[in-house]
Design an enzyme around this catalytic site. Structure first.
Site, PDB file in Angstrom:
ATOM      1  N   ASP A 324       0.864  -1.172   0.000  1.00  0.00           N
ATOM      2  CA  ASP A 324       0.000   0.000   0.000  1.00  0.00           C
ATOM      3  C   ASP A 324       0.911   1.236   0.000  1.00  0.00           C
ATOM      4  OD1 ASP A 324      -2.126   1.709   0.023  1.00  0.00           O
ATOM      5  OD2 ASP A 324      -3.186   0.728   1.652  1.00  0.00           O
TER       6      ASP A 324
HETATM    7  C1  BGC Z   1      -4.986   3.279   0.174  1.00  0.00           C
HETATM    8  C2  BGC Z   1      -5.202   2.216  -0.870  1.00  0.00           C
HETATM    9  C3  BGC Z   1      -5.028   2.786  -2.247  1.00  0.00           C
HETATM   10  C4  BGC Z   1      -3.668   3.418  -2.350  1.00  0.00           C
HETATM   11  C5  BGC Z   1      -3.367   3.992  -3.721  1.00  0.00           C
HETATM   12  C6  BGC Z   1      -3.727   4.066  -0.050  1.00  0.00           C
HETATM   13  O1  BGC Z   1      -3.644   5.167   0.786  1.00  0.00           O
HETATM   14  O2  BGC Z   1      -4.957   2.673   1.449  1.00  0.00           O
HETATM   15  O3  BGC Z   1      -6.473   1.652  -0.714  1.00  0.00           O
HETATM   16  O4  BGC Z   1      -5.206   1.788  -3.205  1.00  0.00           O
HETATM   17  O5  BGC Z   1      -3.596   4.473  -1.398  1.00  0.00           O
HETATM   18  O6  BGC Z   1      -4.115   5.096  -3.999  1.00  0.00           O
END
Ligand code: BGC
Length: 765
Positions: A324
């Site tokens: 993530d």
């Molecule tokens: C979120 C994810 C997301 C990623 C990319 C993160 O802050 O937890 O769910 O896919 O950002 O945008």
């Protein structure tokens, strides 16, 4: 055939060319451009066309040979994802991690993936520049969060959960994927398969609720919708790859506060949290994203148990594990690592393949390899997974993925995508209360009021490129359909007498879009006080009041329900929200939505979910006694149980009929129930089948949903609904983490929600 391919390779070798990658299964006999190392992807004159068949084995070997040609830095670049800014696009100064350190140009030139490119023009430009710079001409893969639509916005995933309609969810995911593919996006970070039990957590809007079986069906449907059937991704311009997230247990954040810690048992991991991930993986999800959270004290990003033992061995996942956002860097924040080198070592050795936005691999991985803390073979394995993903997307043959075909797709939102958005919104809305006020005649004089009555901010927090200007508000939708609709813009200063000439008042209530979603958690999930005051004030008009609530989570509605005559829970319904609501309010469509999460009476009951394990001091709300598991100031039962949802009219359930009282390994039981619409309206019901065991080896929930059938009946119509119970429906995870069914008695409950049912005791022998 292998001989021919070998001879061809030999020829290409001596002709000083790299050979092509083609797969038998995907293409059969076909004509493909050779656009491998050393050849210009765009220079038509340099394209060679050949006729050949390949094989999976050969293809893997070719990808491996590409890995073999890469330097360590190129490999690390391949395992890194940055936003366009990091490649020097967009004007602004580099902030965050890139402002803090200089990245060797080799990493950027051999970058693996870009996150959040804005549109197809940017994607094409970036790919073109990249292919000029990358020594081995390995295309970038472009990823983005397409959570409930790209430009056409569908109901938030929690609303999609309320449809209990995986087929519909598959279709809208395909529409979302098509619009994304058109703009150059090749991978979406969806579905979010997290189990959601705590309505304070803002991200409950991104999931499909509190039930593992419902979540599993919805996650698989989304994957099928994005990717299509196996092998379609490479040849279908409307398909994109799916990344299932957040693996695993992110929804268990303590106190419902985002990014907070979690703590749950292995038993619960296998029983509650894994099924939806397993379903997404079985449906073919190409990527998985470990959660920000911990498992047994280790961040998922660095948990070998989660990323190897469970993911690769138990779930048999062979795709890409992408961190993530910034997660590898968070290993330093959590004091698990004291340097980028150590953070890279922990993550890569645990089984992570790609670093999203931490810049940790580019800063620390080569030192970790030099210090022999990370084996080159493990780096290679991760790189190979990345190349496999690109190959599955057909990027080696077609780095601009079907740009010509995309030209022919209609711009979004199209009339067809709006139709999907309207149908999905209609089916997601849950009718919570109706004192015979709904539906209402199109000739009625309607006053529309409330803070969300005319708002177009009803798309939801993850609407990607959704535009509020495209959204149909409640008021606009009603105007499209009803003859006499007036907006009362300032209800607080209006006088009850102002409503004298109206037949009914419709009030748009709820929370703001950005009150839910990532990092948008609440300690109070009641409606704001001014909205409660408004409803009480409207009471003085003496007119029937219908509430329409827009929200990204279950709200605690105890203090408003008694004052409303009708109540529609619309979640954030997306682009066509207003038209869908108008169709429901006029009766053109009938409410079919059912709650995918339990609705509490008050915030203090949260987390509340229907399938919690039994406890040794069960309370009885009707006869509360001391020393039972209860509150002194509130009942245990929810305001609305899981699965709850009314429709117009009334459907009567007949007695349950069972084809045999005993279940055996090869003889499933069939239970039939007659459902009759004994009203004057078209009506709908969701026949839900729950199973509970009598005696179990670990403490289990009273009931668990196993299957459901949605029925829509014309007046006086009867249908026979048959539900099948097989041994797998009785299986549960035992202390040794194995899932199997125990012989003995079990209880089947069939009804309209988790609390209203008929039950039968049967036996498994
Ligand atoms: C979120 C994810 C997301 C990623 C990319 C993160 O802050 O937890 O769910 O896919 O950002 O945008």
């Amino acid at each position: 055939m292998k001989t021919y391919t070998f001879l061809l390779q030999l020829f290409l070798h001596y002709a000083n060319m790299s050979f092509v990658s083609v797969s038998i299964q995907r293409f059969g006999f076909c004509c493909l451009p050779i656009n491998w190392a050393g050849l210009d992807f765009e220079g038509k004159s340099k394209r060679f066309y050949i006729l050949l068949q390949g094989g999976d084995c050969l293809e893997k070997r070719e990808l491996q040979s590409l890995v073999d040609k890469m330097s360590l830095k190129e490999k690390i670049g391949q395992l890194t994802q940055f936003t366009p800014q990091y490649l020097g696009r967009e004007d602004g100064e580099l902030t965050g991690i890139m402002g803090d350190f200089a990245v060797d140009q080799v990493y950027l030139d051999s970058l693996g993936s870009v996150l959040n490119a804005t549109d197809r023009n940017e994607v094409i430009a970036m790919q073109r520049e990249h292919l000029k710079k990358d020594r081995l001409k390995i295309p970038l893969v472009f990823m983005r969060d397409i959570i409930h639509g790209y430009r056409t916005t569908f109901p938030i995933p929690l609303g999609l959960g309320a449809t209990f309609d995986p087929q519909l969810v598959e279709e809208v995911s395909h529409v979302a994927g098509t619009e994304s593919a058109r703009e150059g996006i090749q991978v979406t970070f969806s579905p979010m398969a997290d189990l959601c039990r705590d309505a304070r957590w803002g991200r409950v809007m991104e999931g499909t609720g509190e039930d593992p079986v419902l979540n599993a069906q919805m996650a698989a449907a989304m994957v099928r919708g994005y990717q299509g059937a196996p092998g379609e991704l490479v040849k279908d311009p409307t398909r994109i790859a799916a990344c299932v997230k957040h693996y695993a247990g992110y929804g268990a954040v303590l106190a419902g506060r985002d990014y907070n810690n979690v703590d749950f048992s292995r038993l619960s991991l296998y029983q509650d949290y894994l099924p939806a991930f397993q379903a997404a993986i079985e449906a073919g999800a190409k990527l998985i994203m470990p959660a920000f959270t911990l498992f047994e004290g280790l961040p998922a990003t660095a948990s070998e148990y989660l990323l190897k033992k469970v993911l690769r061995e138990y779930l048999k996942f062979d795709g890409v594990a992408i961190s993530d956002w910034g997660s590898v860097g968070k290993l330093l924040t959590m004091h698990i690592a004291d340097s980028q080198e150590r953070a890279s070592e922990l993550a890569l050795n645990a089984g992570l393949d790609m670093d999203m936005m931490a810049g940790a691999f580019v800063r620390g991985l080569s030192d970790a390899v030099a210090a022999k803390k990370v084996a080159v073979e493990d780096v290679d394995r991760a790189v190979l997974r990345m190349l496999n993903l690109k190959n599955d997307l057909g990027l080696f043959e077609n780095p601009y993925r079907f740009i010509d075909a995309h030209e022919t797709l209609p711009p979004a939102p199209s009339s067809e995508s709006r139709r999907y958005a309207r149908v999905a919104a209609e089916k997601s809305v849950v009718l919570l209360k109706d004192k015979n006020v709904l539906p209402i005649s199109v000739k009625s004089h309607i006053a529309v009021t409330g803070p969300l009555a005319a708002s177009q901010r009803i798309l939801g927090a993850w609407s990607s490129y959704g535009k509020h200007d495209d959204a149909v508000s409640l008021y606009a939708g009603l105007k499209n359909q009803f003859e006499n609709v007036s907006l009362i813009p300032d209800p607080i200063s209006s006088d009850p007498a102002d409503y004298a000439n109206f037949d009914v008042i419709i009030v748009g209530l709820g929370e703001r879009e950005d009150d839910s979603g990532e990092s948008a958690c609440k300690t109070r999930i009641e409606l704001p006080e001014d909205q409660v005051a408004l409803i009480r004030r409207l009471q003085h008009t003496g007119k029937p009041i219908i509430g329409v609530i827009f929200a990204g989570r279950p709200l605690a509605l105890t203090n408003v329900v008694p004052y409303l005559d009708g109540l529609l829970y619309a979640w954030f319904p997306g682009t066509e929200g207003g038209n869908a609501l108008a169709n429901l309010i006029s009766g053109k469509a009938v409410p079919e939505g059912h709650l995918p999460m339990t609705f509490p009476r008050t915030t203090g009951q949260v987390p509340i979910y229907y399938n919690e394990p039994r406890n040794g001091s069960p309370a009885d709300d009707q006869h509360p006694t001391k020393f039972t598991s209860r509150y002194v100031d509130c009942q245990n039962s929810p305001l609305y149980p899981f699965g709850y949802g009314l429709s117009y009219g009334h459907i009567e359930y007949g007695k349950l009929q069972v084809n045999q009282p005993v279940l055996t390994d090869d003889q499933p039981i069939q239970i039939t129930v007659a459902v009759t619409n004994d009203s004057d309206y078209r009506s709908s019901t969701l026949v839900q089948c729950y199973v509970g065991s009598t005696i179990t080896s670990v403490v289990r929930p009273v009931s668990e949903l196993k299957s459901w059938v949605k029925v829509v009946l014309e007046p006086n119509q009867t249908d026979q609904v048959t539900l099948t119970i097989s041994v797998d429906d009785l299986a549960y995870v035992h202390s040794n983490l194995e899932r199997f069914a125990d012989k003995g008695d079990f209880i089947v409950r069939i009804g309209e929600n988790a609390e209203e049912y008929q039950e039968l005791t049967l036996a498994y022998q």
